[in-house]
Design a protein around this motif. Structure first.
Motif, mmCIF file in Angstrom:
data_model
loop_
_atom_site.group_PDB
_atom_site.id
_atom_site.type_symbol
_atom_site.label_atom_id
_atom_site.label_comp_id
_atom_site.label_asym_id
_atom_site.label_seq_id
_atom_site.Cartn_x
_atom_site.Cartn_y
_atom_site.Cartn_z
ATOM 1 N N LEU A 17 -40.159 -18.923 -29.557
ATOM 2 C CA LEU A 17 -41.077 -18.188 -30.216
ATOM 3 C C LEU A 17 -42.141 -17.588 -29.220
ATOM 4 O O LEU A 17 -43.156 -16.815 -29.764
ATOM 5 N N GLY A 18 -41.881 -17.786 -28.037
ATOM 6 C CA GLY A 18 -42.935 -16.763 -27.155
ATOM 7 C C GLY A 18 -44.134 -17.614 -26.602
ATOM 8 O O GLY A 18 -44.983 -16.969 -26.175
ATOM 9 N N LEU A 19 -44.276 -18.856 -27.102
ATOM 10 C CA LEU A 19 -45.415 -19.501 -26.661
ATOM 11 C C LEU A 19 -45.358 -20.022 -25.237
ATOM 12 O O LEU A 19 -44.218 -20.572 -24.892
ATOM 13 N N ASP A 20 -46.671 -20.186 -24.549
ATOM 14 C CA ASP A 20 -46.637 -20.548 -23.165
ATOM 15 C C ASP A 20 -46.701 -22.074 -23.187
ATOM 16 O O ASP A 20 -47.926 -22.621 -23.150
ATOM 17 N N VAL A 21 -45.723 -23.042 -23.402
ATOM 18 C CA VAL A 21 -45.850 -24.456 -23.520
ATOM 19 C C VAL A 21 -46.435 -24.964 -22.277
ATOM 20 O O VAL A 21 -45.453 -24.841 -21.114
ATOM 21 N N THR A 22 -47.384 -25.716 -22.181
ATOM 22 C CA THR A 22 -47.709 -26.333 -20.897
ATOM 23 C C THR A 22 -47.376 -27.961 -20.896
ATOM 24 O O THR A 22 -47.194 -28.343 -19.760
ATOM 25 N N GLU A 23 -47.144 -28.426 -21.978
ATOM 26 C CA GLU A 23 -46.936 -30.038 -22.160
ATOM 27 C C GLU A 23 -46.206 -30.080 -23.408
ATOM 28 O O GLU A 23 -46.889 -29.841 -24.464
ATOM 29 N N GLY A 27 -44.956 -36.547 -29.840
ATOM 30 C CA GLY A 27 -46.180 -36.532 -30.720
ATOM 31 C C GLY A 27 -47.158 -35.344 -30.598
ATOM 32 O O GLY A 27 -48.083 -35.160 -31.400
ATOM 33 N N GLN A 28 -47.074 -35.170 -29.324
ATOM 34 C CA GLN A 28 -48.267 -33.753 -28.940
ATOM 35 C C GLN A 28 -47.641 -32.797 -28.317
ATOM 36 O O GLN A 28 -46.714 -32.902 -27.575
ATOM 37 N N VAL A 29 -48.269 -31.588 -28.563
ATOM 38 C CA VAL A 29 -47.880 -30.288 -27.909
ATOM 39 C C VAL A 29 -49.063 -29.433 -27.357
ATOM 40 O O VAL A 29 -50.135 -29.397 -28.226
ATOM 41 N N GLN A 30 -49.084 -29.172 -26.161
ATOM 42 C CA GLN A 30 -50.146 -28.311 -25.694
ATOM 43 C C GLN A 30 -49.394 -26.968 -25.241
ATOM 44 O O GLN A 30 -48.467 -27.021 -24.629
ATOM 45 N N VAL A 31 -50.056 -25.647 -25.740
ATOM 46 C CA VAL A 31 -49.746 -24.523 -25.051
ATOM 47 C C VAL A 31 -51.124 -23.842 -24.603
ATOM 48 O O VAL A 31 -52.174 -23.849 -25.145
ATOM 49 N N ARG A 32 -50.705 -22.563 -23.921
ATOM 50 C CA ARG A 32 -51.597 -21.899 -22.996
ATOM 51 C C ARG A 32 -52.019 -20.935 -24.042
ATOM 52 O O ARG A 32 -51.218 -20.255 -24.464
ATOM 53 N N GLY A 33 -53.275 -20.602 -24.230
ATOM 54 C CA GLY A 33 -53.786 -19.611 -25.029
ATOM 55 C C GLY A 33 -53.958 -19.842 -26.529
ATOM 56 O O GLY A 33 -53.550 -21.055 -27.037
ATOM 57 N N HIS A 34 -54.315 -19.012 -27.239
ATOM 58 C CA HIS A 34 -54.510 -18.843 -28.624
ATOM 59 C C HIS A 34 -53.373 -18.954 -29.394
ATOM 60 O O HIS A 34 -52.499 -18.375 -29.338
ATOM 61 N N VAL A 35 -53.341 -19.622 -30.639
ATOM 62 C CA VAL A 35 -51.941 -19.723 -31.291
ATOM 63 C C VAL A 35 -52.638 -19.273 -32.703
ATOM 64 O O VAL A 35 -53.609 -19.750 -33.434
ATOM 65 N N SER A 36 -52.197 -18.047 -33.336
ATOM 66 C CA SER A 36 -52.624 -17.509 -34.474
ATOM 67 C C SER A 36 -51.867 -18.204 -35.741
ATOM 68 O O SER A 36 -51.034 -18.935 -35.436
ATOM 69 N N THR A 37 -52.509 -17.719 -36.988
ATOM 70 C CA THR A 37 -52.010 -18.161 -37.878
ATOM 71 C C THR A 37 -50.582 -18.029 -38.214
ATOM 72 O O THR A 37 -49.933 -18.702 -38.860
ATOM 73 N N ASP A 38 -50.217 -16.779 -37.989
ATOM 74 C CA ASP A 38 -48.889 -16.247 -38.153
ATOM 75 C C ASP A 38 -48.035 -17.210 -37.022
ATOM 76 O O ASP A 38 -46.758 -17.439 -37.428
#
Length: 181
Positions: A17-23, A27-38
């Motif tokens: 989906l184009g997200l920059d996954v850092t970890e 049970g947990q996910v962290q991504v770099r940057g803002h994740v919009s509502t869409d």
């Protein structure tokens, strides 16, 4: 998420989906940057397609963190080298009183935390019985059971079978599957 394969599926879907996954942890996910509502809607749809769901409620998140920590602990290679006491480990990890964690878990899951831990340990036992040739005393040691007798009693209560018979049946089924392919 309760296994390493789940983590990889989630990572793959988020990256697709184009997200920059850092970890990605159980049970947990962290991504770099803002994740919009869409994007959150896309994440939710993609994860639901894979059989997962997003957890937004604080209590549900804590229950998921409890499950994730138990799974991580049970998957450690050094589990048998130390006596695992979840009643000490969970409060230290989650910074919450064990009684409160246990009550929350029971209310949320309709199962006691202690029963859940035993069931997860027994699932690990099944995995070792099917995929390894380890003797029962080593499986008991690796999964934190005090003895083969304790492991056998718990296993029989859950499955109705002895661990030895369970292994025998699984090996027979695997042999039959190989013969028919």
């Amino acid at each position: 998420m309760v296994c390493a394969r789940c983590i990889e599926v989630v990572r793959r879907e988020l990256e697709r989906l184009g997200l920059d996954v850092t970890e990605v942890r159980l049970g947990q996910v962290q991504v770099r940057g803002h994740v919009s509502t869409d994007q959150m809607a896309q994440v939710k749809a993609a994860l639901e397609k894979q059989g997962f769901s997003l957890v937004a409620d604080a209590k549900a998140t804590l229950v998921q963190r409890i499950k994730a920590f138990i799974e991580q602990t049970l998957n450690r290679n050094d589990l048998g080298e130390q006596k695992i006491k979840f009643s000490e480990l969970l409060p230290a990890e989650l910074h919450t009183n064990y009684d409160a964690l246990s009550a929350l878990f029971s209310a949320s899951e309709n199962q006691t935390l202690e029963r859940y831990i035993i069931d997860r340990r027994l699932e690990k036992v099944k995995e070792l019985l099917v995929y390894t040739d380890l003797p029962l005393h080593e499986i008991a040691y690796q999964t934190g059971f005090s003895s083969v007798a304790h492991l056998s009693n718990q296993f029989k209560r859950l499955t109705g079978l002895s661990p030895t018979y369970f292994r025998h049946i699984r090996h027979q089924k695997q042999t039959l599957q190989k013969a028919t392919t």
